[in-house]
Write a protein that holds these residues in place. Structure first.
Motif, PDB file in Angstrom:
ATOM      1  N   HIS A  48      -8.478   4.068  -5.376  1.00 19.12           N
ATOM      2  CA  HIS A  48      -7.684   3.998  -4.258  1.00 19.12           C
ATOM      3  C   HIS A  48      -7.660   4.236  -3.176  1.00 19.12           C
ATOM      4  CE1 HIS A  48      -7.716   0.560  -7.887  1.00 19.12           C
ATOM      5  NE2 HIS A  48      -8.549   0.935  -7.607  1.00 19.12           N
ATOM      6  N   VAL A  49      -7.776   3.714  -1.731  1.00 16.84           N
ATOM      7  CA  VAL A  49      -6.810   3.920  -0.577  1.00 16.84           C
ATOM      8  C   VAL A  49      -5.593   4.612  -0.735  1.00 16.84           C
ATOM      9  CG1 VAL A  49      -6.459   1.847   0.409  1.00 16.84           C
ATOM     10  CG2 VAL A  49      -6.980   3.668   1.899  1.00 16.84           C
ATOM     11  N   ASP A  50      -4.595   4.139  -1.670  1.00 14.00           N
ATOM     12  CA  ASP A  50      -3.488   4.767  -1.093  1.00 14.00           C
ATOM     13  C   ASP A  50      -3.343   5.752  -2.191  1.00 14.00           C
ATOM     14  OD1 ASP A  50      -3.848   2.543  -3.309  1.00 14.00           O
ATOM     15  OD2 ASP A  50      -1.845   2.295  -3.416  1.00 14.00           O
ATOM     16  N   HIS A  51      -3.823   6.376  -2.535  1.00 15.13           N
ATOM     17  CA  HIS A  51      -3.809   7.139  -3.314  1.00 15.13           C
ATOM     18  C   HIS A  51      -4.651   8.578  -2.585  1.00 15.13           C
ATOM     19  CE1 HIS A  51      -1.604   5.358  -6.431  1.00 15.13           C
ATOM     20  NE2 HIS A  51      -2.181   4.407  -6.113  1.00 15.13           N
ATOM     21  N   VAL A  52      -5.369   8.456  -2.387  1.00 10.56           N
ATOM     22  CA  VAL A  52      -6.255   9.633  -1.250  1.00 10.56           C
ATOM     23  C   VAL A  52      -6.787   9.831  -0.413  1.00 10.56           C
ATOM     24  CG1 VAL A  52      -8.144   8.644  -3.687  1.00 10.56           C
ATOM     25  CG2 VAL A  52      -8.332   7.642  -1.285  1.00 10.56           C
ATOM     26  N   GLY A  53      -5.647   9.235   1.220  1.00 11.39           N
ATOM     27  CA  GLY A  53      -5.828   9.542   1.826  1.00 11.39           C
ATOM     28  C   GLY A  53      -5.953  10.467   2.389  1.00 11.39           C
ATOM     29  N   TYR A  62       0.942  -1.333  -0.113  1.00  7.62           N
ATOM     30  CA  TYR A  62      -0.419  -0.195   0.032  1.00  7.62           C
ATOM     31  C   TYR A  62       0.845   0.994  -0.012  1.00  7.62           C
ATOM     32  CZ  TYR A  62      -4.191  -2.685   1.097  1.00  7.62           C
ATOM     33  OH  TYR A  62      -5.360  -3.478   0.564  1.00  7.62           O
ATOM     34  N   SER A  63       1.739   1.573  -0.124  1.00  2.54           N
ATOM     35  CA  SER A  63       2.587   2.492  -0.251  1.00  2.54           C
ATOM     36  C   SER A  63       3.087   2.686  -1.728  1.00  2.54           C
ATOM     37  CB  SER A  63       4.514   1.829   0.924  1.00  2.54           C
ATOM     38  OG  SER A  63       5.011   3.099   0.706  1.00  2.54           O
ATOM     39  N   ALA A  64       2.513   3.907  -1.641  1.00  2.29           N
ATOM     40  CA  ALA A  64       2.339   4.533  -2.827  1.00  2.29           C
ATOM     41  C   ALA A  64       2.889   5.348  -3.222  1.00  2.29           C
ATOM     42  CB  ALA A  64       0.714   5.200  -3.248  1.00  2.29           C
ATOM     43  N   ASN A  65       3.849   6.318  -4.566  1.00  6.11           N
ATOM     44  CA  ASN A  65       4.884   7.234  -4.712  1.00  6.11           C
ATOM     45  C   ASN A  65       3.489   8.109  -4.686  1.00  6.11           C
ATOM     46  OD1 ASN A  65       7.136   6.156  -5.305  1.00  6.11           O
ATOM     47  ND2 ASN A  65       6.899   5.879  -6.766  1.00  6.11           N
ATOM     48  N   LEU A  66       4.035   9.714  -3.932  1.00  8.84           N
ATOM     49  CA  LEU A  66       3.655  10.916  -4.142  1.00  8.84           C
ATOM     50  C   LEU A  66       4.484  11.260  -4.718  1.00  8.84           C
ATOM     51  CD1 LEU A  66       2.340   9.878  -1.216  1.00  8.84           C
ATOM     52  CD2 LEU A  66       1.225  11.383  -1.113  1.00  8.84           C
ATOM     53  N   TYR A  67       3.637  12.702  -5.697  1.00  4.56           N
ATOM     54  CA  TYR A  67       4.762  13.679  -6.660  1.00  4.56           C
ATOM     55  C   TYR A  67       4.491  14.728  -6.624  1.00  4.56           C
ATOM     56  CZ  TYR A  67       5.721   9.025  -9.053  1.00  4.56           C
ATOM     57  OH  TYR A  67       6.515   8.220  -9.028  1.00  4.56           O
ATOM     58  N   PHE A  68       5.511  15.665  -6.095  1.00  3.85           N
ATOM     59  CA  PHE A  68       5.001  17.620  -5.598  1.00  3.85           C
ATOM     60  C   PHE A  68       5.766  17.903  -6.432  1.00  3.85           C
ATOM     61  CE2 PHE A  68       5.900  21.601  -3.957  1.00  3.85           C
ATOM     62  CZ  PHE A  68       4.483  21.559  -3.704  1.00  3.85           C
ATOM     63  N   VAL A  69       4.458  19.174  -7.894  1.00  2.00           N
ATOM     64  CA  VAL A  69       5.330  19.998  -8.789  1.00  2.00           C
ATOM     65  C   VAL A  69       5.234  21.267  -8.274  1.00  2.00           C
ATOM     66  CG1 VAL A  69       5.631  20.300 -11.539  1.00  2.00           C
ATOM     67  CG2 VAL A  69       4.765  18.118 -10.084  1.00  2.00           C
ATOM     68  N   ARG A  70       6.433  22.326  -8.101  1.00  2.00           N
ATOM     69  CA  ARG A  70       6.426  23.082  -8.758  1.00  2.00           C
ATOM     70  C   ARG A  70       5.779  23.851  -9.923  1.00  2.00           C
ATOM     71  NH1 ARG A  70       8.227  25.699  -3.834  1.00  2.00           N
ATOM     72  NH2 ARG A  70       9.583  25.371  -2.294  1.00  2.00           N
ATOM     73  N   GLY A  71       4.319  25.151  -9.623  1.00  2.00           N
ATOM     74  CA  GLY A  71       4.012  25.767 -11.206  1.00  2.00           C
ATOM     75  C   GLY A  71       4.437  27.822 -10.197  1.00  2.00           C
ATOM     76  N   ARG A  72       4.511  28.022 -11.477  1.00  2.00           N
ATOM     77  CA  ARG A  72       5.025  29.244 -11.575  1.00  2.00           C
ATOM     78  C   ARG A  72       3.704  30.244 -11.043  1.00  2.00           C
ATOM     79  NH1 ARG A  72       4.126  32.319 -17.172  1.00  2.00           N
ATOM     80  NH2 ARG A  72       1.958  31.784 -16.499  1.00  2.00           N
ATOM     81  N   ASP A  73       2.303  29.339 -11.407  1.00  2.31           N
ATOM     82  CA  ASP A  73       0.766  29.919 -11.067  1.00  2.31           C
ATOM     83  C   ASP A  73       0.104  29.110  -9.666  1.00  2.31           C
ATOM     84  OD1 ASP A  73       1.571  32.258 -12.018  1.00  2.31           O
ATOM     85  OD2 ASP A  73       0.166  30.938 -13.868  1.00  2.31           O
ATOM     86  N   ASP A  80       0.972  25.425  -7.151  1.00  2.00           N
ATOM     87  CA  ASP A  80       1.241  23.935  -7.300  1.00  2.00           C
ATOM     88  C   ASP A  80       0.579  22.693  -7.719  1.00  2.00           C
ATOM     89  OD1 ASP A  80       3.765  25.645  -6.862  1.00  2.00           O
ATOM     90  OD2 ASP A  80       3.491  25.868  -4.949  1.00  2.00           O
ATOM     91  N   LEU A  81       1.131  21.767  -7.770  1.00  2.00           N
ATOM     92  CA  LEU A  81       0.585  20.703  -8.508  1.00  2.00           C
ATOM     93  C   LEU A  81       0.838  19.308  -7.441  1.00  2.00           C
ATOM     94  CD1 LEU A  81      -1.784  19.019  -9.892  1.00  2.00           C
ATOM     95  CD2 LEU A  81       0.551  18.201 -11.267  1.00  2.00           C
ATOM     96  N   LEU A  82      -0.131  18.584  -6.861  1.00  2.00           N
ATOM     97  CA  LEU A  82       0.558  16.955  -6.263  1.00  2.00           C
ATOM     98  C   LEU A  82       0.154  16.299  -6.717  1.00  2.00           C
ATOM     99  CD1 LEU A  82       1.394  15.616  -3.107  1.00  2.00           C
ATOM    100  CD2 LEU A  82      -0.941  15.873  -2.587  1.00  2.00           C
ATOM    101  N   VAL A  83       0.122  15.159  -7.101  1.00  2.00           N
ATOM    102  CA  VAL A  83       0.005  13.937  -7.687  1.00  2.00           C
ATOM    103  C   VAL A  83      -0.137  12.612  -6.764  1.00  2.00           C
ATOM    104  CG1 VAL A  83       0.116  12.108  -9.404  1.00  2.00           C
ATOM    105  CG2 VAL A  83       0.726  14.644  -9.649  1.00  2.00           C
ATOM    106  N   ASP A  84      -1.362  12.349  -6.558  1.00  2.00           N
ATOM    107  CA  ASP A  84      -1.601  11.565  -5.538  1.00  2.00           C
ATOM    108  C   ASP A  84      -1.819  11.795  -3.703  1.00  2.00           C
ATOM    109  OD1 ASP A  84      -3.825   9.275  -7.208  1.00  2.00           O
ATOM    110  OD2 ASP A  84      -0.448   9.113  -7.291  1.00  2.00           O
ATOM    111  N   ALA A  85      -2.227  11.434  -3.124  1.00  2.00           N
ATOM    112  CA  ALA A  85      -2.593  11.784  -1.678  1.00  2.00           C
ATOM    113  C   ALA A  85      -1.965  11.013  -0.920  1.00  2.00           C
ATOM    114  CB  ALA A  85      -4.149  12.851  -1.329  1.00  2.00           C
ATOM    115  N   GLY A  86      -1.407   9.585  -1.000  1.00  2.00           N
ATOM    116  CA  GLY A  86      -0.870   8.753  -0.032  1.00  2.00           C
ATOM    117  C   GLY A  86      -2.205   9.019   1.038  1.00  2.00           C
TER     118      GLY A  86
END
Length: 241
Positions: free
Chosen positions: A73-78, A28-39, A41-47
């Motif tokens: 799924h649970v490992d992406h939306v917590g 259940y240990s998923a990857n989460l990704y954070f991307v800085r943007g100019r205007d 930011d973006l978080l992809v998935d929430a563990g």
């Protein structure tokens, strides 16, 4: 344990910070990704959301952040509920409003023999674990775009594992694939899975998506050649590995 101790952050290159939860059951240990943007930011998935996620992110005060779930799924939306701006697949909008166990598989997680390898806090019990509703403020579908100001991502619907969306930055060849494809055994036998759709997704990845780097929902990042190899393996033997 503090959130800083619970989550592990690392520089994944390409302007991406990767977050993991090393003390969660590896399945259940998923990857989460954070991307800085100019205007924004973006978080992809929430563990898993076992401990607060937002405090560990390198946020900029006053700049909005969009938290996007590739699927429900649970490992992406917590921890999705922690964010004011929440995106996900439009077809799953109703599920985000209630986070039902049968769609998120949270009940299956509660039944794991060792759901964590370290207690997140004294007295923590897996039987108390529940997902909090996180209604979408930005329902997405194929053809939409997520714009950060200096980076723009096309929304791709890549069903098979489940109804999934991915984000593709065509200008830089960066694909956030969620669980549509990752470098391990691909799961296609859940009630929400569709093997016929998964084969179509694999063909699309081979023929249409010119990714230079793929950030999957699990495992290590990989390049476009490996993506196509995984896709071909799935088409040939149904596993991806």
């Amino acid at each position: 344990m503090t959130p800083d101790e619970w989550y592990h952050l690392s520089d994944a290159g390409h302007g991406v910070t990767r977050l993991t939860e090393p003390y969660v059951d590896p399945y259940y240990s998923a990857n989460l990704y954070f991307v800085r943007g100019r205007d924004r930011d973006l978080l992809v998935d929430a563990g898993m959301g076992i401990l607060p996620l937002k405090p560990v992110l390198p946020l900029t005060q006053g700049k909005p952040v969009l938290a996007l779930a590739t699927h429900v799924h649970v490992d992406h939306v917590g921890a999705l509920h922690e964010f004011a701006d929440r995106a996900g697949l439009a077809a799953e909008t109703e599920l985000y409003e209630t986070m039902p166990d049968e769609a998120t598989y949270a009940e299956e997680y509660r039944e794991r023999e060792a759901p964590v390898t370290r207690l997140p806090m004294p007295g923590w019990k897996i039987t108390d674990y529940r997902l909090q509703p996180a209604p979408l403020t930005l329902p997405l579908q194929e053809g939409d775009r997520v714009d950060l100001g200096d980076r723009s991502f096309a929304v791709l619907e890549l069903p098979g594992h489940s109804p999934c969306i991915a984000l593709f930055d065509e200008a830089n060849g960066v694909l956030f694939a969620g669980d549509a494809i990752y470098d391990d055994l691909l799961l296609d036998d859940m009630p929400c899975s569709d093997k016929v759709a998964y084969r179509a997704t694999m063909r699309r990845l081979i023929e249409e998506v010119d990714a230079k780097v793929v950030f999957g929902g699990h495992g290590e990042p990989f390049d476009g050649a490996r993506m196509r190899e995984i896709a071909r393996n799935y088409l040939e033997n149904g596993s991806g590995v």
